[in-house]
Design a protein around this motif. Sequence first.
Motif, PDB file in Angstrom:
ATOM      1  N   PHE A 201       8.108 -66.443   9.460  1.00  0.00           N
ATOM      2  CA  PHE A 201       7.121 -65.382   9.278  1.00  0.00           C
ATOM      3  C   PHE A 201       7.452 -64.428   8.131  1.00  0.00           C
ATOM      4  O   PHE A 201       6.722 -63.467   7.900  1.00  0.00           O
ATOM      5  N   ASN A 202       8.546 -64.693   7.429  1.00  0.00           N
ATOM      6  CA  ASN A 202       8.938 -63.871   6.285  1.00  0.00           C
ATOM      7  C   ASN A 202       9.110 -62.400   6.671  1.00  0.00           C
ATOM      8  O   ASN A 202       8.815 -61.490   5.887  1.00  0.00           O
ATOM      9  N   ILE A 203       9.572 -62.171   7.883  1.00  0.00           N
ATOM     10  CA  ILE A 203       9.807 -60.824   8.388  1.00  0.00           C
ATOM     11  C   ILE A 203      10.805 -60.931   9.534  1.00  0.00           C
ATOM     12  O   ILE A 203      10.835 -61.942  10.235  1.00  0.00           O
ATOM     13  N   SER A 204      11.647 -59.929   9.707  1.00  0.00           N
ATOM     14  CA  SER A 204      12.604 -59.972  10.801  1.00  0.00           C
ATOM     15  C   SER A 204      11.898 -59.687  12.124  1.00  0.00           C
ATOM     16  O   SER A 204      10.829 -59.050  12.145  1.00  0.00           O
ATOM     17  N   PRO A 205      12.471 -60.135  13.248  1.00  0.00           N
ATOM     18  CA  PRO A 205      11.854 -59.836  14.552  1.00  0.00           C
ATOM     19  C   PRO A 205      11.698 -58.336  14.792  1.00  0.00           C
ATOM     20  O   PRO A 205      10.687 -57.899  15.340  1.00  0.00           O
ATOM     21  N   TYR A 206      12.683 -57.553  14.371  1.00  0.00           N
ATOM     22  CA  TYR A 206      12.610 -56.103  14.569  1.00  0.00           C
ATOM     23  C   TYR A 206      11.451 -55.505  13.781  1.00  0.00           C
ATOM     24  O   TYR A 206      10.685 -54.692  14.311  1.00  0.00           O
ATOM     25  N   ARG A 207      11.301 -55.906  12.514  1.00  0.00           N
ATOM     26  CA  ARG A 207      10.203 -55.369  11.707  1.00  0.00           C
ATOM     27  C   ARG A 207       8.853 -55.834  12.248  1.00  0.00           C
ATOM     28  O   ARG A 207       7.882 -55.084  12.223  1.00  0.00           O
ATOM     29  N   TYR A 208       8.794 -57.069  12.728  1.00  0.00           N
ATOM     30  CA  TYR A 208       7.536 -57.552  13.313  1.00  0.00           C
ATOM     31  C   TYR A 208       7.176 -56.731  14.546  1.00  0.00           C
ATOM     32  O   TYR A 208       6.016 -56.337  14.728  1.00  0.00           O
ATOM     33  N   LEU A 209       8.168 -56.477  15.406  1.00  0.00           N
ATOM     34  CA  LEU A 209       7.939 -55.659  16.595  1.00  0.00           C
ATOM     35  C   LEU A 209       7.456 -54.266  16.210  1.00  0.00           C
ATOM     36  O   LEU A 209       6.518 -53.723  16.806  1.00  0.00           O
ATOM     37  N   THR A 210       8.072 -53.685  15.193  1.00  0.00           N
ATOM     38  CA  THR A 210       7.672 -52.351  14.730  1.00  0.00           C
ATOM     39  C   THR A 210       6.233 -52.355  14.240  1.00  0.00           C
ATOM     40  O   THR A 210       5.435 -51.480  14.596  1.00  0.00           O
ATOM     41  N   LYS A 211       5.876 -53.343  13.404  1.00  0.00           N
ATOM     42  CA  LYS A 211       4.508 -53.415  12.878  1.00  0.00           C
ATOM     43  C   LYS A 211       3.501 -53.638  14.010  1.00  0.00           C
ATOM     44  O   LYS A 211       2.393 -53.084  13.976  1.00  0.00           O
TER      45      LYS A 211
END
Length: 272
Positions: A201-211
């Motif tokens: 997804f070209n994003i970390s799990p933490y950043r995805y959760l934040t978004k």
Amino acid sequence: MKAFLDILKPNQLIYPNTVGYDWNQVDVNRPQGHPYYHWLQTNQGEGVVNIDNKSIILSKNDGILITPFTPHKYQSDQFWTTNFITICGYASIFFQKQLGEKKYFVLRESSCVDKDIYNLTNKLDSSCDDAQISLQTYKIFLDILHGVQQVSAEGYKSIPICWEIKNYIDDNYMEKISIKKIGRLFNISPQYIIKVFKQAFNISPYRYLTKKRISEAEKLLISNKDLLISEVANLVGFDGASHFIDVFKRVENCTPLEFRLIYYQGADFNHE
């Protein structure tokens, strides 16, 4: 066939500038592009979009999102009807963060957007209030964004664990989630989770959760103006109002209260 053109709502957070459903499409040439985010989708027939030195065929339910000021033209040698929307408003300055740097995004079989635009034209036809129009427009953008995210991960569907983790976050974002907790749940190491999720997804799990949390918070801020900021923070999984405000400001360059004020009052402020 319905179309609403040159709608001017300068104080709205997000609003359609133009929108049409099952429109008898004529040839269009925009050498300077469109000033707003422009979605074009085939309803009947087939058309060709020329953009960035490419020719893209849009068959039934296929759509393309074109970013502002991207030169393009489209035409067809047959009967062609389209659904379209151009999205403007204060919130559109946030779109690039969510979409990325590409000039356009092609989505195949986007029937959900078709239904969204149909519903929006009906609301406009029945003179719904601005808040309902704005909410429906925001839903259209979110559905397009979801489609873009799915396409960006298409090449990594062979790693199903990524999708299981993503679905878990989508379903449980309001709970306390950590990489360690996900690791225990799926019986894999946190390091492996971060690696494969970012590959997919070209994003970390933490950043995805934040978004995800910020996106859900924005829906609540818009749809229920009586909710306290602390209540919104709690509903989307933040530990408290202060943490929520700090993260929201870092992601969107404004506080949750400013975000809400723009929507309800058209308040102006400077984005740094």
